[in-house]
Design a protein around this motif. Structure first.
Motif, PDB file in Angstrom:
ATOM      1  N   ILE A 317       0.823  -1.216   0.000  1.00 53.90           N
ATOM      2  CA  ILE A 317       0.000   0.000   0.000  1.00 53.90           C
ATOM      3  C   ILE A 317       0.854   1.263   0.000  1.00 53.90           C
ATOM      4  N   LEU A 318       1.877   1.320   0.864  1.00 50.62           N
ATOM      5  CA  LEU A 318       2.674   2.545   0.996  1.00 50.62           C
ATOM      6  C   LEU A 318       3.373   2.941  -0.305  1.00 50.62           C
ATOM      7  N   PRO A 319       4.026   2.021  -1.030  1.00 52.73           N
ATOM      8  CA  PRO A 319       4.642   2.448  -2.295  1.00 52.73           C
ATOM      9  C   PRO A 319       3.657   3.086  -3.266  1.00 52.73           C
ATOM     10  N   ILE A 320       2.450   2.535  -3.340  1.00 50.35           N
ATOM     11  CA  ILE A 320       1.450   3.090  -4.252  1.00 50.35           C
ATOM     12  C   ILE A 320       1.023   4.483  -3.798  1.00 50.35           C
ATOM     13  N   LEU A 321       0.783   4.654  -2.483  1.00 52.35           N
ATOM     14  CA  LEU A 321       0.402   5.970  -1.969  1.00 52.35           C
ATOM     15  C   LEU A 321       1.497   6.999  -2.202  1.00 52.35           C
ATOM     16  N   LEU A 322       2.743   6.584  -2.019  1.00 51.68           N
ATOM     17  CA  LEU A 322       3.862   7.500  -2.248  1.00 51.68           C
ATOM     18  C   LEU A 322       3.955   7.901  -3.711  1.00 51.68           C
ATOM     19  N   LEU A 323       3.715   6.951  -4.606  1.00 53.71           N
ATOM     20  CA  LEU A 323       3.750   7.274  -6.027  1.00 53.71           C
ATOM     21  C   LEU A 323       2.640   8.245  -6.400  1.00 53.71           C
ATOM     22  N   VAL A 324       1.462   8.058  -5.813  1.00 57.30           N
ATOM     23  CA  VAL A 324       0.353   8.986  -6.077  1.00 57.30           C
ATOM     24  C   VAL A 324       0.713  10.390  -5.611  1.00 57.30           C
ATOM     25  N   ALA A 325       1.203  10.495  -4.371  1.00 53.67           N
ATOM     26  CA  ALA A 325       1.571  11.815  -3.848  1.00 53.67           C
ATOM     27  C   ALA A 325       2.699  12.439  -4.657  1.00 53.67           C
ATOM     28  N   ALA A 326       3.684  11.629  -5.020  1.00 50.64           N
ATOM     29  CA  ALA A 326       4.837  12.154  -5.751  1.00 50.64           C
ATOM     30  C   ALA A 326       4.489  12.557  -7.176  1.00 50.64           C
ATOM     31  N   SER A 327       3.393  12.030  -7.719  1.00 54.49           N
ATOM     32  CA  SER A 327       2.972  12.431  -9.063  1.00 54.49           C
ATOM     33  C   SER A 327       2.153  13.717  -9.047  1.00 54.49           C
TER      34      SER A 327
END
Length: 575
Positions: A317-327
Motif C-alpha cells: 500500500i505505501l509504495p502506491i500511496l507514495l507514487l500517487v503523492a509524488a505524481s
C-alpha cells in the motif's frame, strides 16, 4: 481449407505436434542462446579476454560481479526470512486475518520493481544527483548517500519485490506439514521453539532453498532497481553493465557478460537443486489426511499480527500511496502540499517542469500506451496459443526424449535473466539471416523475445488446465473422425477457456511491466510505458515517471483482479 487441415491434423495426431513445438522452441529459445556464444568466439574471441583478463576487466566484470553477488545473496536471505516469517504466521499460527495477510503478501511481485524503486527515492533520495531530494530531506533530515543510493536501497527494494516468491513456496510447503508430527512432539513435552527448529524447519528446508534460489535468480538479473538506485552513483551490476555495452555498440563484450550472467544464475540454481535432491527423504504427505497444526501465539499474538501488517503495508500500500503523492507534488521535499494535476494533464509551460507537458498531453505517452497495450495483448495471445499446444503435446501425445526436450526448453526462459535474453535476440535476429531481413529496432523482434520469455507462464497454465480435461472426451472425438484442430477448437479450448483467460491476463501483466527485455529492444519511435517511465526518471523528471508508473500499476491491477476472479470462478466450476 478442410481438405488442407485434414492431413495436417492427421500428422499432428502422431508425433507432428511435439516435433513442431520442439522446432518452435529451438527457434525461440535455443538458437538465440547458441548464437551469443558463437558470436563471442567467431571470428575472434578477444571479447572474452577484454572482459575477464585485461585492464578493463576490473570495471567490466569483476566489480559488477561482486556487486551482483552481494545483491543476489542479500536479497535471497532477506526474502527467505521475510517470506518464511509471513508463511509461518499464515499457515501455522492462530494469527487473525490470515487470508488477508496471505493475499497482501502475494501482491508485491505484481508491482514492477521500478515502481518500488521510485517510491524509495521519493522518501530517501538526497540532493547528490539531479532531481532534488526526497521527503526526509524536505523534513530537515540529512539522508546519507548509502541510504539514498547504491547497494543498501537496491537490496531493500528487491527484497520488497521478490519476497512474495519465497512466501508462496514456503507457505505451500508448510501447508503439507502433518499436524500429527507436531501433536506427537507436544505430547512428549517439546517446547514450541524445539518443534519449530526440530520438526517444521527441517521439513520445509527444500522449500526454503527453492524460494531463496528463485529470489537470487530474480535479483541478479534485475535491471530496473540497480539502474535507478545504483547508476546515479556509478554502482554497476552485470545487468546494468551489459545494457551499457549493448547501448554503446560493444556488442561482443555485452554478449560475454550475458553468458556470464546466465552462468552465474545457472550455477546457483543448480546448487539449489543439488541441495534439494539430497533432502527428498522428507515425506510429509501420507494417505491419511491431516491438517497443519496451528501454534497458539498467546501474548505474542498482537505484536506479531502488527508486524505482519506493517510488512504488508510497507511493501504494497505505501509504495502506491507514495507514487500517487509524488505524481502530484511539485517537489518531493514536500509531498503532501501544493498538489497539482500538471504532471498528468497540464499543458506545456516554460516556467514549470522545464516546459514538459503533463503525460496525457505528451504524444509519446499516448503512443507508448497504445503500443504497450497492443504488444501486451499480442504477446499474451501468441504465448498462450503456443503454451496450449505445448501443453496438449506434453499431456496427450508424449513422445520419448522429444517430450522431455520440449518440457525443458519451455521452462528454460524462466531461468534466464531478461536482459541477457534480450541480448541473445539481438545477436541472432539483429542481423539478416539469408533472405530474412534484420529485425533489430522493430516491434516484431520485441514481440518475439517477450513471447519466448512468457512461455513458462503460458505452458504451466496450459498444462494445469489441459490435465483437468478427461482424455476420454478427446479420444471419443478422435474415434468419430474429428481432426486435431477440430478437437482443439470444439473440446479443449471451450473447456479450458477460463483457465486460459486467466493465463492470458497473467502474461499480459508480466509483459506491460517488463523493463529488462524492453530496455534493449524497444523502438525509439514508439516507446513502451515501462521504458518511458525509466527515461523520465533517468532525466530527473520524477513526477512524470511516477505518473506513468501509476498508469502501468492501474492496468496491472485491473488485469490481475480479472485473472483472480476468473480463477475463483474456475475453481467453483470444479466443486
Amino acid at each position: 481449407m478442410t481438405t488442407l487441415l485434414g492431413p495436417i491434423g492427421s500428422a499432428l495426431n502422431k508425433r507432428g505436434l511435439t516435433l513442431a513445438m520442439a522446432l518452435a522452441l529451438v527457434v525461440l529459445v535455443a538458437a538465440p542462446l547458441a548464437t551469443i556464444l558463437v558470436q563471442t568466439l567467431y571470428p575472434s574471441s578477444a571479447a572474452w579476454g577484454d572482459v575477464l583478463a585485461s585492464r578493463l576487466s576490473q570495471n567490466l566484470f569483476w566489480r559488477p560481479t561482486i556487486n551482483t553477488m552481494i545483491i543476489g545473496l542479500g536479497v535471497a536471505a532477506g526474502c527467505v526470512l521475510l517470506g518464511g516469517f509471513l508463511a509461518w504466521l499464515v499457515v501455522m499460527t492462530d494469527i487473525p486475518g490470515r487470508p488477508a495477510i496471505a493475499f497482501m503478501a502475494t501482491l508485491p511481485f505484481m508491482i514492477p520493481s521500478f515502481a518500488t524503486a521510485l517510491a524509495w527515492g521519493t522518501v530517501f533520495r538526497n540532493g547528490r544527483v539531479g532531481g532534488g531530494g526526497g521527503l526526509l530531506e524536505g523534513l530537515g533530515f540529512a539522508v546519507p548517500d548509502w541510504l539514498s543510493w547504491g547497494m543498501t536501497p537496491t537490496i531493500v527494494v528487491l527484497i520488497a519485490h521478490y519476497y512474495s516468491l519465497a512466501f508462496t513456496v514456503i507457505a505451500a510447503a508448510l501447508a503439507t506439514v502433518n499436524g500429527d508430527l507436531v501433536e506427537a512432539a507436544q505430547m512428549t513435552g517439546a517446547s514450541r521453539k524445539r518443534i519449530l527448529f526440530g520438526i517444521v524447519l527441517p521439513v520445509v528446508t527444500p522449500a526454503i532453498i527453492a524460494g531463496g534460489s528463485l529470489a537470487f535468480a530474480g535479483a541478479v538479473s534485475n535491471f530496473a532497481a540497480p539502474a535507478l538506485l545504483g547508476l546515479p552513483v556509478r554502482m554497476q551490476t552485470l545487468s546494468t553493465r551489459l545494457f551499457g555495452m549493448i547501448e554503446i555498440g560493444q556488442t561482443e563484450r555485452g554478449y560475454v557478460l550475458a553468458i556470464l550472467l546466465i552462468g552465474i544464475s545457472a550455477i546457483f540454481l543448480g546448487l539449489g537443486n543439488r541441495m534439494l535432491s539430497g533432502r527428498r527423504s522428507f515425506a510429509t504427505i501420507g494417505g491419511k489426511g491431516a491438517k497443519p497444526r496451528c501454534f497458539a501465539l498467546g501474548g505474542a499474538r498482537l505484536p506479531l499480527t502488527m508486524a505482519a501488517w506493517v510488512i504488508c503495508i510497507l511493501t504494497t500500500i505505501l509504495p502506491i500511496l507514495l507514487l500517487v503523492a509524488a505524481s502530484l507534488a511539485p517537489s518531493s521535499l514536500s509531498l503532501f502540499s501544493d498538489w497539482t494535476l500538471h504532471y498528468w494533464i497540464g499543458s506545456s509551460d516554460p516556467a514549470f517542469a522545464r516546459g514538459q507537458p503533463g503525460i496525457f498531453h505528451n504524444p509519446l505517452l499516448l503512443s507508448a500506451l497504445t503500443t504497450t497495450l497492443i504488444l501486451g495483448a499480442s504477446v499474451a495471445l501468441a504465448a498462450n496459443i503456443i503454451g496450449i499446444l505445448i501443453a496438449v503435446a506434453l499431456t496427450r501425445q508424449k513422445v520419448p526424449v522429444l517430450s522431455n526436450l520440449v518440457s525443458q526448453l519451455s521452462f528454460l526462459p524462466m531461468l534466464l535473466p531478461g536482459i541477457a535474453f534480450a541480448a541473445a535476440y539481438i545477436a541472432l535476429y539483429g542481423a539478416p539471416i539469408g533472405p530474412l531481413p534484420a529485425l533489430y529496432g522493430t516491434k516484431l523482434l520485441l514481440a518475439l523475445a517477450l513471447t519466448a520469455a512468457m512461455l513458462p507462464f503460458a505452458v504451466q497454465t496450459g498444462r494445469a488446465t489441459v490435465s483437468q480435461i478427461s482424455g476420454d472426451i478427446d479420444e471419443a472425438a478422435r474415434m468419430t473422425g474429428a481432426g486435431f484442430f477440430r478437437r482443439l477448437g470444439a473440446i479443449t479450448l471451450p473447456l479450458a477457456a477460463r483457465g486460459l483467460a486467466a493465463g492470458l491476463l497473467i502474461t499480459f501483466v508480466n509483459v506491460i511491466g517488463d523493463l529488462a527485455i524492453t530496455i534493449l529492444l524497444y523502438t525509439p519511435t514508439s516507446p513502451l510505458l515501462a521504458v518511458l517511465s525509466y527515461s523520465y526518471a533517468s532525466d530527473g523528471f520524477h513526477q512524470f515517471a511516477n505518473a506513468v508508473t501509476l498508469v502501468i500499476l492501474i492496468i496491472s491491477m485491473l488485469a490481475t483482479g480479472a485473472a483472480t476472479l476468473l480463477r475463483g470462478r474456475r475453481r467453483q466450476s470444479f466443486t
